[in-house]
Design a protein around this motif. Structure first.
Motif, PDB file in Angstrom:
ATOM      1  N   LEU A  48       0.802  -1.063   0.083  1.00  0.00           N
ATOM      2  CA  LEU A  48       0.103   0.027  -0.141  1.00  0.00           C
ATOM      3  C   LEU A  48       0.801   1.159   0.041  1.00  0.00           C
ATOM      4  O   LEU A  48       1.892   1.166   0.658  1.00  0.00           O
ATOM      5  N   PRO A  49       0.497   2.401  -0.656  1.00  0.00           N
ATOM      6  CA  PRO A  49       1.284   3.568  -0.866  1.00  0.00           C
ATOM      7  C   PRO A  49       1.354   4.185   0.665  1.00  0.00           C
ATOM      8  O   PRO A  49       0.352   4.124   1.336  1.00  0.00           O
ATOM      9  N   GLU A  50       2.790   4.866   0.758  1.00  0.00           N
ATOM     10  CA  GLU A  50       2.670   5.477   2.177  1.00  0.00           C
ATOM     11  C   GLU A  50       1.984   6.747   2.097  1.00  0.00           C
ATOM     12  O   GLU A  50       1.699   7.358   3.160  1.00  0.00           O
ATOM     13  N   THR A  51       2.056   7.474   0.897  1.00  0.00           N
ATOM     14  CA  THR A  51       1.357   8.882   0.740  1.00  0.00           C
ATOM     15  C   THR A  51       0.399   8.757  -0.327  1.00  0.00           C
ATOM     16  O   THR A  51       0.617   7.988  -1.218  1.00  0.00           O
ATOM     17  N   LEU A  52      -0.404   9.807  -0.545  1.00  0.00           N
ATOM     18  CA  LEU A  52      -1.472   9.888  -1.648  1.00  0.00           C
ATOM     19  C   LEU A  52      -1.238  11.391  -2.264  1.00  0.00           C
ATOM     20  O   LEU A  52      -0.878  12.180  -1.351  1.00  0.00           O
ATOM     21  N   TYR A  78      -5.922   0.215  -1.827  1.00  0.00           N
ATOM     22  CA  TYR A  78      -6.186   1.536  -2.661  1.00  0.00           C
ATOM     23  C   TYR A  78      -4.907   2.188  -2.964  1.00  0.00           C
ATOM     24  O   TYR A  78      -3.673   1.825  -2.832  1.00  0.00           O
ATOM     25  N   ASP A  79      -4.932   3.068  -3.896  1.00  0.00           N
ATOM     26  CA  ASP A  79      -3.878   3.608  -4.455  1.00  0.00           C
ATOM     27  C   ASP A  79      -4.020   5.021  -5.086  1.00  0.00           C
ATOM     28  O   ASP A  79      -5.364   5.269  -5.359  1.00  0.00           O
ATOM     29  N   GLY A  80      -2.948   5.885  -5.239  1.00  0.00           N
ATOM     30  CA  GLY A  80      -3.096   7.258  -5.582  1.00  0.00           C
ATOM     31  C   GLY A  80      -1.861   7.563  -6.446  1.00  0.00           C
ATOM     32  O   GLY A  80      -0.616   7.451  -5.722  1.00  0.00           O
ATOM     33  N   PHE A  81      -1.893   8.281  -7.516  1.00  0.00           N
ATOM     34  CA  PHE A  81      -0.552   8.695  -8.268  1.00  0.00           C
ATOM     35  C   PHE A  81      -0.819   9.566  -9.105  1.00  0.00           C
ATOM     36  O   PHE A  81      -2.204   9.978  -9.727  1.00  0.00           O
ATOM     37  N   VAL A  82       0.308  10.176  -9.508  1.00  0.00           N
ATOM     38  CA  VAL A  82       0.022  11.373 -10.629  1.00  0.00           C
ATOM     39  C   VAL A  82       0.194  10.365 -11.898  1.00  0.00           C
ATOM     40  O   VAL A  82       1.132   9.801 -12.332  1.00  0.00           O
ATOM     41  N   PHE A  90      -6.636   7.665  -8.907  1.00  0.00           N
ATOM     42  CA  PHE A  90      -7.064   6.883  -7.620  1.00  0.00           C
ATOM     43  C   PHE A  90      -7.562   5.498  -8.070  1.00  0.00           C
ATOM     44  O   PHE A  90      -8.473   5.378  -8.811  1.00  0.00           O
ATOM     45  N   SER A  91      -7.288   4.293  -7.331  1.00  0.00           N
ATOM     46  CA  SER A  91      -7.785   3.171  -7.578  1.00  0.00           C
ATOM     47  C   SER A  91      -8.347   2.660  -5.876  1.00  0.00           C
ATOM     48  O   SER A  91      -7.321   2.674  -5.198  1.00  0.00           O
ATOM     49  N   ARG A 114      -1.097   0.889 -12.407  1.00  0.00           N
ATOM     50  CA  ARG A 114      -0.292   1.959 -12.795  1.00  0.00           C
ATOM     51  C   ARG A 114       0.327   2.032 -14.010  1.00  0.00           C
ATOM     52  O   ARG A 114       0.633   3.062 -14.674  1.00  0.00           O
ATOM     53  N   ALA A 115       0.750   0.925 -14.321  1.00  0.00           N
ATOM     54  CA  ALA A 115       1.575   0.613 -15.961  1.00  0.00           C
ATOM     55  C   ALA A 115       0.675   0.983 -16.851  1.00  0.00           C
ATOM     56  O   ALA A 115       1.059   1.712 -17.816  1.00  0.00           O
TER      57      ALA A 115
END
Length: 285
Positions: A48-52, A78-82, A90-91, A114-115
């Motif tokens: 899981l991501p450390e930050t969003l 859960y996830d979030g990225f640019v 966001f997923s 993400r890919a």
């Protein structure tokens, strides 16, 4: 003369030996299961991501908790990225199964999304490509998922669902509703599946709350009742001008009342009202 105690029968000795072996085997089994649970939980938290991502006018927050009994771990994320165009992706999702294999597959799904999002920005296309990728892997597992794209220029949200439970949307005027947009099959089931996209301009301040079924379903709590409870919690928190972090915590607290036997995840996006087009954010590093 002290009477002699009768000799223990061979069958009694055999029984004690068998019980001892069964006890030792049970302990080994319990230790093995505990080790699998610990490994699954470690995998889950490491993946899981450390930050969003967030930006001026947009707050984000998330919560994750393992199952109440500690046995059903490994499927939720859960996830979030640019994204490549500067928008935010966001997923949130839930993999079939609750073990080490589910945790590993969850990592594959998350990284796969993400890919794919490096080459596609439309949420429906992201889910469609990720679905075909997972089908091609040939695993027996599948995953439900909601993918959401936040457009910081248009100040809009686009979303698509793959068999996932609906989210909740609240606005500053007190309106609160389930986000039950049309969706497609879970990821990894059928190739060539299409995922409709819903688009919303954020003309009023408000929040989107995405969650997994562990938040709303329990041994004696059907999904419909759990969703209704979350709607009430979100409406109350929104009326109190709760931050994204406070809202995520309040929704996760609602999961405790279900005595959930599944792990649970909550993802919150709280946004200000749009005011026309905004300057694009800096490109991702």
């Amino acid at each position: 003369m002290t009477p002699r105690r009768p000799a223990r029968s061979a069958s009694a000795d055999d029984l004690l030996t068998t019980l001892g072996l069964l006890t030792a085997k049970a302990r080994q089994g319990a230790d093995h299961q505990r080790a699998r649970v610990d490994l699954a939980e470690a995998l889950q938290r490491e993946m899981l991501p450390e930050t969003l991502p967030c930006m001026p006018g947009l707050q984000t927050a998330a919560c994750y908790t393992p199952a109440r009994d500690g046995l059903d771990i490994g499927g939720d994320w859960y996830d979030g990225f640019v994204m490549a165009d500067g928008s935010l992706g966001f997923s949130i999702g839930d993999v079939q199964g609750h073990d080490v294999e589910a945790a590993a597959f969850m990592g594959q799904v998350r990284i796969g999304l993400r890919a794919v999002a490096l080459a596609a920005t439309d949420p429906g296309e992201v889910l469609a490509r990720a679905n075909d990728l997972l089908v091609s892997v040939g695993r027996d597992l599948f995953a439900t998922c909601t993918f959401l794209r936040f457009d910081p220029v248009e100040w809009a949200v686009e979303s698509a669902r793959a068999g996932h439970v609906p989210g909740v949307r609240a606005t500053a005027d007190g309106h609160c509703e389930l986000v039950q947009d049309p969706g497609g099959l879970p990821l990894g089931v059928e190739p060539g599946e299409a995922y409709p996209v819903a688009r919303r301009r954020l003309t009023e301040a408000g929040s989107f709350v995405l969650l997994t079924d562990g938040v709303i379903e329990g041994p004696s709590v059907p999904i419909e009742s759990g969703l209704a409870r979350v709607v009430r919690v979100v409406r109350s928190a929104a009326a109190a001008s709760a931050t994204a972090g406070q809202l995520a915590a309040e929704v996760m607290n609602a999961a405790e009342s279900t005595s959930h036997t599944d792990d649970a995840a909550v993802l919150v996006l709280s946004h200000e009202a749009g005011a026309g087009e905004r300057a694009p954010p800096p490109p991702p590093v």
